[in-house]
Design an enzyme around this catalytic site. Structure first.
Site, PDB file in Angstrom:
ATOM      1  CB  VAL A  65      -0.973  -0.022   1.210  1.00  0.00           C
ATOM      2  CG1 VAL A  65      -1.743   1.285   1.314  1.00  0.00           C
ATOM      3  CG2 VAL A  65      -1.947  -1.201   1.083  1.00  0.00           C
TER       4      VAL A  65
ATOM      5  CE1 TYR B 212      -1.467  -7.634  10.636  1.00  0.00           C
ATOM      6  CE2 TYR B 212      -3.563  -8.720  10.199  1.00  0.00           C
ATOM      7  CZ  TYR B 212      -2.648  -7.738   9.903  1.00  0.00           C
ATOM      8  OH  TYR B 212      -2.898  -6.851   8.886  1.00  0.00           O
TER       9      TYR B 212
ATOM     10  CB  THR C  93      -6.784  -6.323   9.314  1.00  0.00           C
ATOM     11  OG1 THR C  93      -7.084  -7.647   8.877  1.00  0.00           O
ATOM     12  CG2 THR C  93      -6.573  -6.367  10.820  1.00  0.00           C
TER      13      THR C  93
ATOM     14  CG  ASP D 149      12.771   1.174  13.530  1.00  0.00           C
ATOM     15  OD1 ASP D 149      11.767   0.423  13.483  1.00  0.00           O
ATOM     16  OD2 ASP D 149      13.849   0.850  14.054  1.00  0.00           O
TER      17      ASP D 149
HETATM   18  P1  NDP Z   1       3.191  -4.884   3.651  1.00  0.00           P
HETATM   19  O1  NDP Z   1       3.615  -6.020   4.519  1.00  0.00           O
HETATM   20  O2  NDP Z   1       3.340  -4.955   2.180  1.00  0.00           O
HETATM   21  O3  NDP Z   1       3.926  -3.545   4.133  1.00  0.00           O
HETATM   22  C1  NDP Z   1       4.161  -3.268   5.481  1.00  0.00           C
HETATM   23  C2  NDP Z   1       5.344  -2.334   5.524  1.00  0.00           C
HETATM   24  O4  NDP Z   1       5.644  -2.079   6.902  1.00  0.00           O
HETATM   25  C3  NDP Z   1       6.596  -2.934   4.890  1.00  0.00           C
HETATM   26  O5  NDP Z   1       7.172  -1.999   3.989  1.00  0.00           O
HETATM   27  C4  NDP Z   1       7.528  -3.160   6.089  1.00  0.00           C
HETATM   28  O6  NDP Z   1       8.881  -2.953   5.797  1.00  0.00           O
HETATM   29  C5  NDP Z   1       7.053  -2.071   7.022  1.00  0.00           C
HETATM   30  N1  NDP Z   1       7.507  -2.324   8.382  1.00  0.00           N
HETATM   31  C6  NDP Z   1       7.398  -3.457   9.111  1.00  0.00           C
HETATM   32  N2  NDP Z   1       7.985  -3.279  10.315  1.00  0.00           N
HETATM   33  C7  NDP Z   1       8.466  -2.000  10.327  1.00  0.00           C
HETATM   34  C8  NDP Z   1       9.161  -1.216  11.274  1.00  0.00           C
HETATM   35  N3  NDP Z   1       9.531  -1.691  12.468  1.00  0.00           N
HETATM   36  N4  NDP Z   1       9.474   0.057  10.959  1.00  0.00           N
HETATM   37  C9  NDP Z   1       9.155   0.568   9.751  1.00  0.00           C
HETATM   38  N5  NDP Z   1       8.509  -0.125   8.793  1.00  0.00           N
HETATM   39  C10 NDP Z   1       8.168  -1.400   9.090  1.00  0.00           C
HETATM   40  O7  NDP Z   1       1.682  -4.570   4.064  1.00  0.00           O
HETATM   41  P2  NDP Z   1       0.488  -4.007   3.167  1.00  0.00           P
HETATM   42  O8  NDP Z   1       0.950  -2.860   2.356  1.00  0.00           O
HETATM   43  O9  NDP Z   1      -0.151  -5.159   2.477  1.00  0.00           O
HETATM   44  O10 NDP Z   1      -0.499  -3.528   4.313  1.00  0.00           O
HETATM   45  C11 NDP Z   1      -0.838  -2.149   4.497  1.00  0.00           C
HETATM   46  C12 NDP Z   1      -1.841  -2.047   5.633  1.00  0.00           C
HETATM   47  O11 NDP Z   1      -3.001  -2.824   5.321  1.00  0.00           O
HETATM   48  C13 NDP Z   1      -1.341  -2.567   6.975  1.00  0.00           C
HETATM   49  O12 NDP Z   1      -1.838  -1.746   7.985  1.00  0.00           O
HETATM   50  C14 NDP Z   1      -1.965  -3.948   7.092  1.00  0.00           C
HETATM   51  O13 NDP Z   1      -2.136  -4.335   8.443  1.00  0.00           O
HETATM   52  C15 NDP Z   1      -3.290  -3.712   6.400  1.00  0.00           C
HETATM   53  N6  NDP Z   1      -3.878  -4.936   5.838  1.00  0.00           N
HETATM   54  C16 NDP Z   1      -3.136  -5.728   4.980  1.00  0.00           C
HETATM   55  C17 NDP Z   1      -3.679  -6.888   4.480  1.00  0.00           C
HETATM   56  C18 NDP Z   1      -2.899  -7.771   3.550  1.00  0.00           C
HETATM   57  O14 NDP Z   1      -3.467  -8.750   3.043  1.00  0.00           O
HETATM   58  N7  NDP Z   1      -1.630  -7.475   3.261  1.00  0.00           N
HETATM   59  C19 NDP Z   1      -5.053  -7.306   4.811  1.00  0.00           C
HETATM   60  C20 NDP Z   1      -5.738  -6.391   5.694  1.00  0.00           C
HETATM   61  C21 NDP Z   1      -5.160  -5.252   6.176  1.00  0.00           C
HETATM   62  P3  NDP Z   1       9.843  -4.186   5.500  1.00  0.00           P
HETATM   63  O15 NDP Z   1       9.443  -4.703   4.148  1.00  0.00           O
HETATM   64  O16 NDP Z   1      11.196  -3.551   5.558  1.00  0.00           O
HETATM   65  O17 NDP Z   1       9.587  -5.187   6.594  1.00  0.00           O
END
Ligand code: NDP
Length: 295
Positions: free
Chosen positions: A12, A128, A104, A39
């Site tokens: 996203v 989660y 979610t 972070d």
């Molecule tokens: P992604 O897993 O693609 O992206 C999450 C991002 O968070 C990654 O870029 C990750 O970085 C980053 N991240 C994780 N830990 C840290 C940290 N400590 N500090 C900084 N950045 C961090 O998720 P989506 O884009 O798919 O999800 C977006 C939103 O939608 C979230 O809120 C998720 O909960 C929600 N959602 C997602 C669903 C799904 O199917 N994916 C379903 C329902 C809701 P890195 O890659 O470096 O770990």
């Protein structure tokens, strides 16, 4: 107007970099950013970033999203999805910023077969879902002006997701078994990002829209029907796949550390009516994804 985006490289977050750019001066961070802390394992650093930048709008696409791993990494999931959200929300409220955040379908227990409304009782089945719910509550408790969008089954051309996994497996195997008793709607990160940009424009003019919304593509499917759609459409485009049979199976065929809800249908009426937007059918976005991956 300064817009601060956290989590710029997730599914996203990547699409938000594109969709938010026309709205103002976009500052996009991730966990490796050096000028400002991005972070989410550092709540004080995140609050400090907000204080320094004084943004008008903050959009948070960062999350701990490893659903099964969260069962054994509860503290880390809680820190990223809830504790830091509290610090972020406090700092955002102090500087008068809007906060946009994503949650979610996993906040619900998945019972029944009617689409969940924003006002329905939450009861997460896994760590989660529990940490994401606590994140929502931390925002609602600390802030006057926020948008929380609960979404589901997110996919994008960039990043790892179910659709891409199915194509990869369909190249390697001749039989696939896919769960057919969990119901929801695959939702494109591009749709979420574009809808977010439109919603921000409305919110800046009408602060009373602050609140919680369900934002997913229209229609309902199962993981089995979703996999079948992806595979058959890819085959119709001439992509060579080895798979001959796709078997529908029940959730019990694939035991996982985290329990998943059976009913992930979300009612999006509040979102559509408040922001005067149409949410296209899930199949439109999924076929577009395959077209994009195999242009
Ligand atoms: P992604 O897993 O693609 O992206 C999450 C991002 O968070 C990654 O870029 C990750 O970085 C980053 N991240 C994780 N830990 C840290 C940290 N400590 N500090 C900084 N950045 C961090 O998720 P989506 O884009 O798919 O999800 C977006 C939103 O939608 C979230 O809120 C998720 O909960 C929600 N959602 C997602 C669903 C799904 O199917 N994916 C379903 C329902 C809701 P890195 O890659 O470096 O770990």
């Amino acid at each position: 107007m300064n817009i601060l985006l956290f989590g710029k490289n997730g599914q996203v977050g990547w699409e938000l970099q594109r969709a938010l750019a026309p709205l103002g001066n976009l500052i996009a961070l991730d966990r490796h950013s050096t000028d400002y802390c991005g972070d989410f394992e550092n709540p004080t650093g995140i609050a400090e970033t907000v204080r320094k930048l004084q943004p008008t709008v903050i959009v948070n696409a960062t999350a701990y999203t490893a659903v099964d791993k969260a069962e054994s990494e509860q503290e880390k999931a809680q820190l990223i999805n809830a504790t830091t959200l509290g610090a972020l929300a406090g700092a955002a409220e102090t500087c008068g910023a809007w906060l946009v955040h994503y949650s979610t379908d996993y906040v619900f227990d998945g019972s029944g077969d009617t689409p969940w409304k924003e006002s329905d009782t939450t009861a997460p089945l896994n760590v989660y879902g529990q940490t994401k719910l606590e994140g929502e509550q931390a925002i609602a408790r600390n802030m006057q002006r926020y948008l929380i969008f609960r979404t589901s089954w997110v996919y994008a051309a960039r990043g790892n997701n179910f659709a891409k996994t199915m194509i990869r497996l369909a190249k390697d195997r001749d039989t696939l078994s896919v769960i057919n008793d969990q119901f929801g709607a695959p939702t494109g990160a591009d749709l979420i990002a574009d809808s977010t940009a439109h919603a921000i424009r409305v919110a800046l003019d009408k602060p009373e829209v602050s609140g919680l919304y369900h934002l997913i593509a229209a229609g309902t499917t199962t993981w089995y029907d979703y996999a079948s759609k992806v595979i058959h459409y890819a085959q119709s485009k001439g992509i060579a796949l080895n798979v001959k049979t796709i078997n529908p199976v029940s959730t019990s065929a694939f035991p996982t550390p985290a329990k998943r809800p059976g009913n992930s249908r979300l009612d999006t009426r509040k979102f559509r009516e408040t922001f005067a937007l149409t949410l296209p059918d899930w199949e439109t976005g999924v076929t577009r994804l395959i077209d994009e991956l195999y242009a």
